[in-house]
Each structure stands twice: as structure tokens, then as C-alpha cells.
Design a protein around this motif. Structure first.
Motif, mmCIF file in Angstrom:
data_model
loop_
_atom_site.group_PDB
_atom_site.id
_atom_site.type_symbol
_atom_site.label_atom_id
_atom_site.label_comp_id
_atom_site.label_asym_id
_atom_site.label_seq_id
_atom_site.Cartn_x
_atom_site.Cartn_y
_atom_site.Cartn_z
ATOM 1 N N LEU A 314 -35.869 16.545 11.247
ATOM 2 C CA LEU A 314 -35.367 15.408 12.026
ATOM 3 C C LEU A 314 -34.542 14.453 11.176
ATOM 4 C CD1 LEU A 314 -38.459 14.609 14.304
ATOM 5 C CD2 LEU A 314 -36.460 16.035 14.797
ATOM 6 N N LEU A 315 -35.038 14.128 9.980
ATOM 7 C CA LEU A 315 -34.273 13.243 9.092
ATOM 8 C C LEU A 315 -32.917 13.848 8.762
ATOM 9 C CD1 LEU A 315 -34.035 10.768 7.219
ATOM 10 C CD2 LEU A 315 -35.220 12.099 5.458
ATOM 11 N N GLY A 316 -32.900 15.130 8.435
ATOM 12 C CA GLY A 316 -31.641 15.776 8.094
ATOM 13 C C GLY A 316 -30.672 15.829 9.248
ATOM 14 N N ALA A 317 -31.172 16.050 10.478
ATOM 15 C CA ALA A 317 -30.296 16.196 11.641
ATOM 16 C C ALA A 317 -29.530 14.923 11.960
ATOM 17 C CB ALA A 317 -31.120 16.634 12.850
ATOM 18 N N LEU A 318 -30.088 13.772 11.603
ATOM 19 C CA LEU A 318 -29.407 12.512 11.898
ATOM 20 C C LEU A 318 -28.073 12.397 11.172
ATOM 21 C CD1 LEU A 318 -32.430 10.027 11.695
ATOM 22 C CD2 LEU A 318 -31.322 10.913 13.766
ATOM 23 N N LEU A 319 -27.955 13.034 10.031
ATOM 24 C CA LEU A 319 -26.759 12.863 9.196
ATOM 25 C C LEU A 319 -25.523 13.554 9.773
ATOM 26 C CD1 LEU A 319 -28.674 13.122 5.851
ATOM 27 C CD2 LEU A 319 -27.543 11.088 6.739
ATOM 28 N N PRO A 320 -25.566 14.834 10.201
ATOM 29 C CA PRO A 320 -24.374 15.406 10.855
ATOM 30 C C PRO A 320 -24.056 14.748 12.192
ATOM 31 C CG PRO A 320 -26.201 16.968 10.897
ATOM 32 C CD PRO A 320 -26.599 15.859 9.970
ATOM 33 N N LEU A 321 -25.070 14.240 12.896
ATOM 34 C CA LEU A 321 -24.792 13.496 14.132
ATOM 35 C C LEU A 321 -23.961 12.250 13.835
ATOM 36 C CD1 LEU A 321 -28.270 13.714 15.928
ATOM 37 C CD2 LEU A 321 -26.156 14.879 16.598
ATOM 38 N N LEU A 322 -24.348 11.529 12.785
ATOM 39 C CA LEU A 322 -23.592 10.342 12.381
ATOM 40 C C LEU A 322 -22.185 10.720 11.933
ATOM 41 C CD1 LEU A 322 -23.410 7.328 11.641
ATOM 42 C CD2 LEU A 322 -24.437 7.913 9.415
ATOM 43 N N ALA A 323 -22.061 11.797 11.164
ATOM 44 C CA ALA A 323 -20.743 12.235 10.690
ATOM 45 C C ALA A 323 -19.838 12.616 11.847
ATOM 46 C CB ALA A 323 -20.913 13.426 9.737
ATOM 47 N N GLY A 324 -20.380 13.326 12.838
ATOM 48 C CA GLY A 324 -19.576 13.724 13.992
ATOM 49 C C GLY A 324 -19.063 12.543 14.781
ATOM 50 N N ALA A 325 -19.925 11.553 15.001
ATOM 51 C CA ALA A 325 -19.510 10.355 15.735
ATOM 52 C C ALA A 325 -18.387 9.623 15.006
ATOM 53 C CB ALA A 325 -20.715 9.436 15.941
ATOM 54 N N CYS A 326 -18.495 9.528 13.694
ATOM 55 C CA CYS A 326 -17.459 8.830 12.920
ATOM 56 C C CYS A 326 -16.163 9.626 12.869
ATOM 57 C CB CYS A 326 -17.963 8.551 11.502
ATOM 58 S SG CYS A 326 -19.222 7.265 11.423
ATOM 59 N N LEU A 327 -16.256 10.963 12.853
ATOM 60 C CA LEU A 327 -15.038 11.773 12.826
ATOM 61 C C LEU A 327 -14.247 11.623 14.124
ATOM 62 C CD1 LEU A 327 -13.401 13.665 11.092
ATOM 63 C CD2 LEU A 327 -14.771 15.580 11.930
ATOM 64 N N LEU A 328 -14.947 11.430 15.239
ATOM 65 C CA LEU A 328 -14.250 11.169 16.506
ATOM 66 C C LEU A 328 -13.454 9.875 16.438
ATOM 67 C CD1 LEU A 328 -17.001 12.141 19.121
ATOM 68 C CD2 LEU A 328 -14.864 13.368 18.681
ATOM 69 N N LEU A 329 -13.913 8.926 15.634
ATOM 70 C CA LEU A 329 -13.234 7.633 15.513
ATOM 71 C C LEU A 329 -12.062 7.668 14.533
ATOM 72 C CD1 LEU A 329 -16.353 5.249 15.306
ATOM 73 C CD2 LEU A 329 -14.888 5.656 17.297
ATOM 74 N N THR A 330 -12.065 8.639 13.630
ATOM 75 C CA THR A 330 -11.105 8.624 12.522
ATOM 76 C C THR A 330 -9.649 8.609 12.987
ATOM 77 O OG1 THR A 330 -12.653 9.726 11.036
ATOM 78 C CG2 THR A 330 -10.327 9.877 10.481
ATOM 79 N N THR A 331 -9.294 9.465 13.953
ATOM 80 C CA THR A 331 -7.904 9.517 14.399
ATOM 81 C C THR A 331 -7.636 8.537 15.537
ATOM 82 O OG1 THR A 331 -8.491 11.366 15.854
ATOM 83 C CG2 THR A 331 -7.563 11.902 13.695
ATOM 84 N N ARG A 332 -8.618 7.742 15.888
ATOM 85 C CA ARG A 332 -8.443 6.727 16.935
ATOM 86 C C ARG A 332 -8.430 5.310 16.371
ATOM 87 N NH1 ARG A 332 -11.068 11.086 18.823
ATOM 88 N NH2 ARG A 332 -10.605 11.806 20.936
ATOM 89 N N ALA A 333 -8.704 5.199 15.070
ATOM 90 C CA ALA A 333 -8.792 3.874 14.466
ATOM 91 C C ALA A 333 -7.430 3.322 14.068
ATOM 92 C CB ALA A 333 -9.694 3.944 13.231
ATOM 93 N N GLY A 334 -6.391 4.177 14.108
ATOM 94 C CA GLY A 334 -5.066 3.720 13.703
ATOM 95 C C GLY A 334 -4.887 3.866 12.206
ATOM 96 N N PRO A 335 -3.632 3.813 11.714
ATOM 97 C CA PRO A 335 -3.369 3.982 10.285
ATOM 98 C C PRO A 335 -3.837 2.772 9.488
ATOM 99 C CG PRO A 335 -1.359 3.382 11.433
ATOM 100 C CD PRO A 335 -2.410 3.584 12.488
ATOM 101 N N GLY A 336 -3.951 2.982 8.177
ATOM 102 C CA GLY A 336 -4.295 1.873 7.305
ATOM 103 C C GLY A 336 -5.782 1.730 7.069
ATOM 104 N N VAL A 337 -6.160 0.537 6.676
ATOM 105 C CA VAL A 337 -7.523 0.262 6.229
ATOM 106 C C VAL A 337 -8.550 0.477 7.324
ATOM 107 C CG1 VAL A 337 -9.043 -1.515 5.259
ATOM 108 C CG2 VAL A 337 -6.667 -1.368 4.518
ATOM 109 N N ALA A 338 -8.184 0.309 8.596
ATOM 110 C CA ALA A 338 -9.141 0.404 9.705
ATOM 111 C C ALA A 338 -9.824 1.754 9.794
ATOM 112 C CB ALA A 338 -8.430 0.098 11.019
ATOM 113 N N LEU A 339 -9.166 2.800 9.324
ATOM 114 C CA LEU A 339 -9.770 4.131 9.456
ATOM 115 C C LEU A 339 -10.681 4.496 8.286
ATOM 116 C CD1 LEU A 339 -8.363 6.401 7.410
ATOM 117 C CD2 LEU A 339 -6.490 6.188 9.017
ATOM 118 N N LEU A 340 -10.713 3.665 7.242
ATOM 119 C CA LEU A 340 -11.419 4.063 6.029
ATOM 120 C C LEU A 340 -12.922 4.226 6.228
ATOM 121 C CD1 LEU A 340 -9.626 2.121 3.152
ATOM 122 C CD2 LEU A 340 -9.381 4.503 3.850
#
Length: 445
Positions: A314-340
């Protein structure tokens, strides 16, 4: 972290514990070089494409060729690891790495040479992670494997942190080919250090009577390769299947990071070479912190009596879930510092699960099955690394614009990560599977 809860300075246990820590550091450096060898292609992608005139699909083919024999060699060497001492095996792998990198120094080496040498390099690096983890596990008993695995896995993050500025500096001053030559030379140096300092520990499946003095550790647990339980039963457990599938999704994202993230940061986010050098170190630094933290937390939970399903599954599974959610945001955050921030978490959090699933697989297997079980799991998971760079290149080439292509490719990786997290949450149950297999007691060796 140690082999004994209470040891006296100068005792056999104290000597063994200090040797274990030395070997663990050398194994972590092994993975540092492993990661740097993978990263060098992406870090020099722009000058390579300019000099050789490669399209996105052709460059994706070069990147993907690294994984052509990656899985085959991981399986083959994984089974050998249960029968042959790890000292010569790991030394041979490092020699293959060096032999694959050095030919790129030749000015005539072009597209064909890149593909051929990446295939050879991948064949040498395929068994690296599972064999390094297996070797680390031979130095530590049950319930104390999560943190040693985390130290080994964190070497991958260290490789990226070191490689990014070093490779870019060498490439900008001496040319991109010099970066490959540098890594080849470092591989040879590591091999010499391993032959001097490395070896298997007291929790190996067996200690060969003909082994070199450095491999024979006082207090070793003897025993032949366990044959009571068919190997297929280990690799059809929920723990092994869930861990393998989740690793597949994590490695898909990591392969994109190695091959395409530097170009994404330059072409879509508008960062300079100097900025990219610093930015690429951020996911690696975050990965190192998350990997070590997850290993420490899991090991403490296990020592307090928490079930392995909670501490590793269970502890391990939380980490790819978090990574997936953030990856969905990466190309939607716009260029520059906001996507970091989402980018850093997306390309780092998933790998925090790796030491926990490695330890979970080790916990359901007796010593004589661990190398093969870890090698086969890693081999199947690594198939994603063969596919991801090429598929990403095809998606980018087929899209109406590069920006849209990157968005589609990153979204695919994100949903794979989320699926991997859910599957591992449901299936990774080491306590139950070890009990069903009858390996609960033996897995503590």
C-alpha cells in the motif's frame, strides 16, 4: 541498518557489517554509472540529431534499441545469479558497458553504430539493477531489505544528478562523442574497484567452496538452490505480478525521461542548456529522497510489526499514483517555472516504489530463487523501456504539432502509472503469498 542488532567492535559480526556497508556503497556506484549510461543519449540528443540529421522517429529508434536485448540478458543473468558468484558477473557487466561506449569516440560512428552500441550496452545493463539488488540482499536478513534496496535504487538518481552537468559540460567543450568515452572509462574504473572490494554476503543461497577469499564471509548460511516449490508458482503470485506490472509503468515514464525530457524542456518549455542541466537534477534529487525515505519508512514499519502488505504494497502504490497525477499536469501547466513542481514529482515519485517491490519479491522467495525472480520481473518491466521512446517519437511525429504530441505521449504515461499503482495496491501481499508458498520462514535467511 546492519546485519546484527547488537554487535561488538572487532567481532566477526562487526567486520561483516562494515563489509556489508562497503559493498552496498560500491553497488550504489554501479547503479550511478548504469543511470549515467542511459542518460547520456538524451543529454546529447540535440547535437546528435543535428550532426547525424535524425528525425524524431529515428532518434526514438536509437533510444529504444538500448532495450532490444535488455530483457533477454536480465532473465539469462538472473538465472545465472543463483548459480554463479556475483563478483565475476558484475565485473563482466561493467566491462561490457565500457566496451559499448568507447567506439562512439570514432568520428565515423553514425546512426548504425549508435544503434549497435546501444544494443550491446543494453544487453550489459539489463541485469544491472536486479543483480545489484540481489547482491545487496545477500548481506542483509529478512525485514532489513527495504533500505539496502533503496540505497541501490537511489544510485540511479545519483547517476542522473552527476551525469547531467558533467555530460553537458564535456559535450559543450569536447563534443558529444567525448561524453560517451568518458563514461566508458569510468566503467572500467568501477570494474577494478569491484574486483578489489566486492563479493557476495552471508545470506546468499550458497557459498561456493572454491570461491575467492573475498566472497567467503564468516557466518554464511549454507544451502543448495531451493527446489521444493516450482519456479512458476513464485512468478504467478499476486505480489510478483503486481510488482512487475507497476514497475513496467514506472520504467515507461523513466525511459521517456531519459530519451525525451531534455528535448521537451528545450523545445516546448524554452529552457537553455544551462537551465536544463540544473532542472534535470531536480527529479533525480527528488527521486533519491523519495526512494530512501520510502525504504526507511517501510523498514521501520516492518520492525514494528506492520504487515508487508501495508509497508510494501500500500505504501509503495501511493507513489506511482502521485506521479501519474502530476504527469497529467505537466503539459497543462504552461511553459516556464509553473511546470517544474509537477514535472519533478512526475519523473521521480514512481521510482520510490521500486525498493519496496524488490524487497517484497525477495520476501516471498527462498535464497536460491531470488536472483531469477528479480531478474525475470525486471526483464518484463523493462520491455516498457524498449517501447516507450519509440512510441513517444511516433506520437510526436504523428501529431499536428510537437506540443500536442508531447501532451498525448505524457498523458499515456500518466494513465499507465495510475493503473500500475492501483494494480499493485490490490495485488502486492508478500505475507499472504509467502505463507501460501511455504517460504515465510526461509525468506528470512
Amino acid at each position: 541498518m546492519g546485519l546484527e542488532a547488537d554487535v561488538h567492535p572487532g567481532s566477526t559480526a562487526d567486520v561483516t557489517r562494515r563489509r556489508a556497508r562497503t559493498v552496498l556503497v560500491v553497488l550504489a556506484l554501479f547503479i550511478v554509472i548504469n543511470a549515467a549510461d542511459k542518460a547520456v543519449l538524451g543529454l546529447t540528443a540535440d547535437p546528435i540529431r543535428d550532426e547525424l540529421g535524425l528525425t524524431a522517429t529515428e532518434f526514438g529508434t536509437v533510444a529504444g534499441s538500448f532495450y532490444l536485448l535488455f530483457s533477454v540478458s536480465a532473465v539469462a543473468v538472473g538465472f545465472l545469479g543463483d548459480r554463479i558468484r556475483t563478483r565475476p558477473l558484475l565485473a563482466a557487466l561493467a566491462l561490457v558497458w565500457a566496451a559499448a561506449q568507447l567506439p562512439i569516440l570514432l568520428p565515423a560512428a553514425g546512426f548504425g553504430a549508435l544503434v549497435a552500441t546501444r544494443v550491446v550496452l543494453g544487453a550489459g545493463e539489463g541485469p544491472g539493477y536486479p543483480l545489484a539488488n540481489y547482491t545487496a540482499f545477500t548481506w542483509f536478513p529478512g525485514k532489513e531489505r527495504s533500505l539496502p534496496s533503496a540505497v541501490v535504487v537511489a544510485g540511479g538518481a545519483g547517476g542522473t544528478i552527476v551525469a547531467a552537468p558533467l555530460v553537458i559540460l564535456v559535450s559543450n567543450t569536447l563534443g558529444w562523442r567525448a561524453s560517451f568515452g568518458l563514461l566508458g572509462g569510468i566503467g572500467i574504473l568501477w570494474m577494478l574497484a569491484w574486483l578489489r572490494l566486492g563479493g557476495s554476503g552471508p545470506y546468499a543461497a550458497r557459498v561456493d567452496a572454491t570461491a575467492a577469499v573475498g566472497d567467503a564471509v564468516p557466518g554464511a548460511v549454507p544451502g543448495a538452490v531451493d527446489g521444493e516449490v516450482p519456479f512458476r508458482r513464485f512468478v504467478t503470485t499476486g505480489t510478483w505480478l503486481g510488482a512487475t506490472f507497476s514497475a513496467f509503468t514506472v520504467m515507461w515514464t523513466l525511459a521517456i525521461g531519459f530519451a525525451w525530457l531534455p528535448l521537451f524542456l528545450e523545445e516546448q518549455a524554452g529552457f537553455s542548456d544551462a537551465e536544463i542541466s540544473g532542472i534535470l537534477g531536480l527529479p533525480a534529487l527528488s527521486m533519491a529522497v523519495l526512494v530512501l525515505t520510502s525504504g526507511i519508512v517501510a523498514q521501520r514499519l516492518l520492525r514494528r510489526g506492520t504487515t508487508a502488505r501495508v509497508a510494501q504494497g500500500l505504501l509503495g502504490a501511493l507513489l506511482p499514483l502521485l506521479a501519474g497525477a502530476c504527469l497529467l499536469l505537466t503539459t497543462r501547466a504552461g511553459p516556464g517555472v509553473a511546470l517544474l513542481l509537477p514535472l519533478v514529482v512526475a519523473f521521480s515519485a514512481g521510482n520510490g516504489q521500486t525498493p519496496l517491490t524488490n524487497a517484497a519479491i525477495a520476501d516471498i522467495c527462498p535464497p536460491g530463487r531470488r536472483s531469477a525472480a528479480l531478474g525475470l520481473s525486471y526483464a518484463l518491466a523493462a520491455l516498457s523501456s524498449l517501447l516507450a521512446p519509440y512510441v513517444t517519437g511516433r506520437i510526436i511525429d504523428a501529431a499536428p504539432s510537437e506540443a500536442l504530441g508531447y501532451g498525448r505521449a505524457f498523458d499515456l504515461a500518466a494513465w499507465l502509472l495510475i493503473a500500475g499503482g492501483v494494480i499493485s495496491m490490490l495485488l502486492v501481499r508478500p505475507d499472504r503469498d509467502a505463507q501460501l508458498l511455504g517460504t515465510q520462514r526461509r525468506s528470512d535467511f
